[in-house]
Motif scaffolding. Structure first.
Motif, short mmCIF file in Angstrom:
data_model
loop_
_atom_site.label_atom_id
_atom_site.label_comp_id
_atom_site.label_asym_id
_atom_site.label_seq_id
_atom_site.Cartn_x
_atom_site.Cartn_y
_atom_site.Cartn_z
N SER A 84 -9.76 18.55 -11.66
CA SER A 84 -8.62 17.68 -11.93
C SER A 84 -9.05 16.22 -11.88
N LYS A 85 -8.21 15.38 -12.43
CA LYS A 85 -8.47 13.95 -12.39
C LYS A 85 -7.18 13.25 -11.98
N ASP A 86 -7.32 12.38 -11.00
CA ASP A 86 -6.16 11.74 -10.40
C ASP A 86 -6.10 10.27 -10.84
N PHE A 87 -5.00 9.88 -11.42
CA PHE A 87 -4.79 8.47 -11.77
C PHE A 87 -3.65 7.93 -10.90
N LYS A 88 -3.73 6.66 -10.64
CA LYS A 88 -2.83 6.09 -9.65
C LYS A 88 -2.07 4.88 -10.20
N PHE A 89 -0.89 4.65 -9.68
CA PHE A 89 -0.25 3.36 -9.95
C PHE A 89 0.19 2.74 -8.63
N GLU A 90 0.22 1.43 -8.62
CA GLU A 90 0.66 0.68 -7.44
C GLU A 90 1.83 -0.21 -7.84
N VAL A 91 2.84 -0.22 -7.01
CA VAL A 91 4.05 -1.01 -7.28
C VAL A 91 4.06 -2.23 -6.37
N PHE A 92 4.33 -3.37 -6.95
CA PHE A 92 4.43 -4.60 -6.18
C PHE A 92 5.80 -5.22 -6.39
N CYS A 93 6.51 -5.42 -5.30
CA CYS A 93 7.76 -6.17 -5.37
C CYS A 93 7.87 -7.05 -4.13
N ASP A 94 8.88 -7.89 -4.08
CA ASP A 94 8.99 -8.84 -2.98
C ASP A 94 9.22 -8.14 -1.65
N TRP A 95 8.47 -8.56 -0.66
CA TRP A 95 8.77 -8.23 0.75
C TRP A 95 9.62 -9.41 1.21
N LYS A 123 15.72 -9.36 -8.84
CA LYS A 123 14.27 -9.47 -9.00
C LYS A 123 13.64 -8.09 -8.84
N GLY A 124 12.74 -7.76 -9.77
CA GLY A 124 12.07 -6.47 -9.73
C GLY A 124 10.60 -6.61 -9.36
N GLY A 125 9.73 -6.08 -10.22
CA GLY A 125 8.31 -6.15 -9.86
C GLY A 125 7.37 -5.64 -10.93
N THR A 126 6.16 -5.34 -10.49
CA THR A 126 5.06 -4.99 -11.38
C THR A 126 4.51 -3.62 -11.03
N LEU A 127 4.10 -2.88 -12.04
CA LEU A 127 3.37 -1.64 -11.82
C LEU A 127 1.96 -1.82 -12.36
N ASP A 128 0.97 -1.64 -11.50
CA ASP A 128 -0.43 -1.70 -11.91
C ASP A 128 -1.00 -0.29 -11.93
N PHE A 129 -1.61 0.08 -13.03
CA PHE A 129 -2.19 1.41 -13.16
C PHE A 129 -3.70 1.28 -12.98
N VAL A 130 -4.22 2.01 -12.02
CA VAL A 130 -5.57 1.71 -11.52
C VAL A 130 -6.30 3.00 -11.14
N PHE A 131 -7.55 2.84 -10.79
CA PHE A 131 -8.32 3.91 -10.15
C PHE A 131 -8.47 3.58 -8.67
N ASP A 132 -8.35 4.59 -7.85
CA ASP A 132 -8.74 4.37 -6.46
C ASP A 132 -10.25 4.22 -6.40
N PRO A 133 -10.74 3.34 -5.55
CA PRO A 133 -12.20 3.24 -5.41
C PRO A 133 -12.77 4.58 -4.92
N PRO A 134 -13.90 4.98 -5.43
CA PRO A 134 -14.45 6.27 -4.99
C PRO A 134 -14.78 6.26 -3.50
N SER A 135 -14.38 7.29 -2.84
CA SER A 135 -14.72 7.48 -1.43
C SER A 135 -14.80 8.98 -1.19
N PRO A 136 -15.83 9.62 -1.75
CA PRO A 136 -15.88 11.09 -1.74
C PRO A 136 -15.89 11.69 -0.35
N THR A 137 -16.46 11.00 0.62
CA THR A 137 -16.52 11.58 1.96
C THR A 137 -15.13 11.62 2.60
N SER A 138 -14.38 10.55 2.43
CA SER A 138 -13.01 10.55 2.94
C SER A 138 -12.17 11.60 2.22
#
Lengths: 223, 556
Positions: free
Chosen positions: B413-424, B369-384
């Motif tokens: 620069s512009k940062d794009f992100k991906f998140e990986v989901f697999c079974d815990w 069993k593998g998983g999913t990759l979601d390609f997303v934007f991080d929510p803006p949080s300029p102060t952090s």
């Protein structure tokens, strides 16, 4: 989903992250995000002893320095005149008028700091006291090394002194805390008093969201 | 003490509880929902970074927290108190602040054991129901709660009773085109990601306003499919559903037969109250649902309700996986390309499921069993973000050097992100129990989460993270990297009261009723024996609608 903005006023995170931890995945679990209060954090990171020793070795008249309205929300913390002048000057070193972007003064950073320190959590964590103690420490060091107060030094000497205190963990913490609030004044919504007219956002080409918070609906109105 | 008589009493108003309230109220039953938080609505949700920084809609650490134990490298366990698991102390729960990736699970997620076999040290089981049994409820969620997307054919597409999503995809960021081109070149199958976000108005809710402040922020338009916006507003409007806010349920009382007679709670003034009902439903997030059952001891349930075989709290799981980034330096792009990438508002909305099953002998002899990759934007949080930049190589930066670093980060620069989901993988070292000597502000014992992970998760996650980095590079990122994580996700925690046919190895029966209690159901993510390799929110919604049907049948 969740993961709200953690506060790391003093120390750098365990690992650097380019992004805030506001998405599904925990890129880095920072101490504050784990819900540790600062005291627990300091203890855990071993900084507590250093911080405590600073307090012990700097017998400043803390009680006398504290403004009478400490703990009263929605009123700015009142620093004495010397502290106000020194803190404003230090902020200008931290974020100078260098011809590229707003300075600390442009951001209304001192007024923002005075307001932000009235936050109950910031009060409970002793930020105001720590900042006041840091001013006394800076003054003492200035007297010891230059025979005069911080404001009597040239800007170059002041900058050198700041680098000198940054070499100690406690001094670095003090500057880091001032930067923490200063950078809030750079990028938080103008409704909080900094980032005047969105000057910080404009410099950074940052597009705010919609709708922006309004007076009567700031975070403190929900507390 | 006030006593009210209801047909159904639901503890928790999030994604697990709201479908029960909505369906039962629509069927004419008297429903009460007990919610610990306050009722906030769209007009409260400003795009204000300070709301998150001060955890305004979440429980405060000083009020309530958890003990979290995690494994150290040397085999010992760390122990901290944390507030990280509080996703939303508010009507609608954490769904108010979700990113709303609304993937379905796939048929093999319902039969992990029989499909892929046992793994030493992992408590893998088949579910007592099949994907086909839940499928109509997935379709229902897509229509009723509102899911936007577009079905495209790919090797791991799950069976569907409807040809496409009922709402067209949300607006896409120009980077999605760059992503599609890169994936096609690599031979991968780029997918438009289904989102629980309205692309067109529906049921009195407005469509997305594309402010670019979505995940972690409350939704101002009502487009986000929070349990409140999508269901509870309507359930209350029809008059059969009452939501009592600031009601902290601390105990379920049972009678001599072991059935639940009342839910005891503290009201907004801290005074004890109780509610009586015919049927009770617990849905207050996996960790807290287990805590409530464990804390509700009685002569009939000396170890807590449903815990006769020590199963309550066991087999908790998070989302395993990792994250990665691709950073594009804007000065290396044409002005037009740079302008496109800087755009804020539309969604990235792409996913890859090419490796939902991994058939690669370099990692395993047999398919796993593998998983999913979601390609997303991080929510803006300029102060952090700005604050994280003050540290460089262990030193504190300030002055013009810091200013230039911050300016470069935000503008060059512009940062794009991906998140990986697999079974815990569920395992014996991941569970909820009651903490000793730690009380919340109501003087109730808090939950302790032991969060052990299985090494198999790391192997799968690393495989998927490497794929994400490969895609980022193919897209032309100047820097690309990714990391696997073993810390528990603060949200997306499930399990702890898994369902099954054998009372000795499960807490709930197939209908999510506690095995040895006639009138108690658990309808949040607690029921899941495994979380699937996607965010479980869509499945929790679907299953709660299924449970609602079971309760309606029973009460008729």
């Amino acid at each position: 989903m969740l993961k709200s903005g953690a506060k790391s006023k003093l120390h750098q995170p365990r690992a650097q992250s380019r992004k805030a931890l506001t998405s599904n995945k925990p890129e880095v679990v920072r101490a504050y995000q784990c819900g540790l209060n600062r005291r627990a954090f300091l203890k855990q990171t071993g900084a507590f002893t250093l911080f405590a020793s600073l307090l012990a070795t700097k017998p400043v008249a803390v009680a006398a320095d504290l403004p009478s309205n400490v703990g009263q929300d929605e009123q700015n913390v009142q620093f004495d005149d010397d502290a106000k002048i020194i803190l404003t000057q230090v902020q200008m070193h931290l974020f100078p008028d260098d011809g590229d972007g707003p300075s600390a003064n442009d951001l209304n950073a001192f007024a923002y700091l005075s307001w932000a320190l009235t936050d109950p959590e910031n009060q409970a964590e002793g930020d105001q006291e720590f900042i006041v103690k840091g001013v006394s420490w800076l003054q003492d060091l200035s007297q010891k090394t230059h025979g005069g107060g911080f404001m009597q030094l040239t800007k170059t000497e002041q900058e050198r002194l700041l680098h000198q205190i940054a070499r100690s963990r406690a001094g670095e913490n003090w500057l880091s805390m001032l930067l923490y609030y200063l950078l809030e004044a750079l990028t938080l919504d103008p409704v909080y008093g900094g980032n005047v007219g969105g000057i910080g956002w404009q410099w950074l080409a940052h597009q705010p969201g919609y709708p922006q918070p309004v007076v009567g609906k700031t975070y403190r109105d929900f507390q | 003490m006030n006593t009210h008589n209801f047909d159904v009493c639901i503890v928790g108003s999030g994604v697990g509880g709201a479908p029960i309230a909505y369906e039962l109220a629509a069927a004419g039953f008297r429903v009460v929902v007990l919610e610990k938080g306050k009722w906030h609505k769209e007009s409260d949700f400003f795009k204000d970074e300070n709301l998150g920084r001060h955890r305004i809609f979440r429980s405060q650490f000083q009020d309530e927290r958890h003990v979290l134990e995690e494994p150290n490298d040397d085999g010992s366990w760390s122990s901290d108190t944390t507030s990280q698991f509080w996703g939303g102390n508010i009507v609608g729960g954490a769904s108010n602040f979700m990113s709303a990736y609304f993937h379905r699970l796939k048929p093999q997620d319902f039969k992990l054991l029989s499909t892929y076999g046992a793994i030493d040290g992992a408590n893998i089981v088949d579910w007592p129901m099949s994907y086909d049994e839940l499928e109509p409820y997935y379709a229902k969620v897509e229509q009723l709660v509102g899911v936007s997307g577009k079905v495209v054919s790919h090797p791991h597409l799950e069976p569907r009773s409807t040809p496409d999503y009922p709402f067209p995809p949300t607006a896409e960021h120009p980077v999605a085109h760059r992503f599609d081109k890169a994936c096609n070149k690599l031979g991968f199958h780029p997918l438009p990601m289904a989102r629980g976000i309205l692309s067109i108005p529906h049921n009195g809710r407005r469509s997305c306003e594309y402010s670019g402040y979505c995940g972690s922020y409350g939704c101002h338009s009502g487009a986000k499919a929070s349990a409140r916006a999508a269901l509870l507003d309507l359930a209350v409007k029809n008059g059969q559903c009452q939501v009592i806010t600031q009601a902290k349920v601390y105990r379920l009382n049972t009678n001599d037969q072991g059935n639940v007679t009342s839910a005891a709670y503290f009201d907004d003034e801290g005074k004890p109250q109780q509610i009586t009902a015919k049927v009770f439903v617990v849905a207050c997030y996996a960790i807290e649902s287990a805590r409530l059952l464990l804390a509700s001891t009685s002569q009939k349930h000396p170890k807590g309700i449903g815990n006769q075989h020590d199963q309550v709290g066991k087999n908790l799981h998070c989302c395993a996986g990792g994250t990665g980034h691709g950073v594009f330096k804007l000065d290396k792009l044409t002005p037009g390309e740079a302008q496109q990438l800087k755009m804020r508002g539309p969604f990235f909305n792409r996913a890859l499921q090419d490796w939902y099953e991994i058939n690669d002998k370099r990692i395993a002899e047999q398919p796993i069993k593998g998983g999913t990759l979601d390609f997303v934007f991080d929510p803006p949080s300029p102060t952090s973000e700005a604050n994280s930049l003050k540290w460089q190589d262990g030193n504190l930066l300030w002055g013009s050097k810091l200013k230039q670093r911050i300016k470069s980060h935000f503008t060059q620069s512009k940062d794009f992100k991906f998140e990986v989901f697999c079974d815990w993988l569920p395992n014996d070292d991941c569970y909820v129990s009651l903490a000793e000597n730690e009380l919340d502000k109501w003087q109730q014992p808090i939950a302790k989460v032991k969060a052990g992970f299985h090494p198999h998760d790391i192997k799968v996650a690393q495989y998927l993270v490497d794929k994400g980095v490969e895609v980022m590079r193919a897209m032309g990122a100047d820097e690309a990297w990714g990391n696997v994580f073993t810390s528990p996700t603060s949200n997306l925690v499930a399990g702890g009261c898994r369902f099954g046919l054998d009372p000795k190895s499960s807490v709930l029966d197939k209908n999510c009723k506690v095995h040895d209690v006639d009138n108690l159901y658990v309808s949040d993510g607690s029921f899941m024996p495994n979380g699937g390799s996607v965010t479980p929110t869509m499945t929790i919604y679907a299953n709660a609608f299924r449970v609602a049907d079971q309760i309606i049948q029973r009460l008729k």
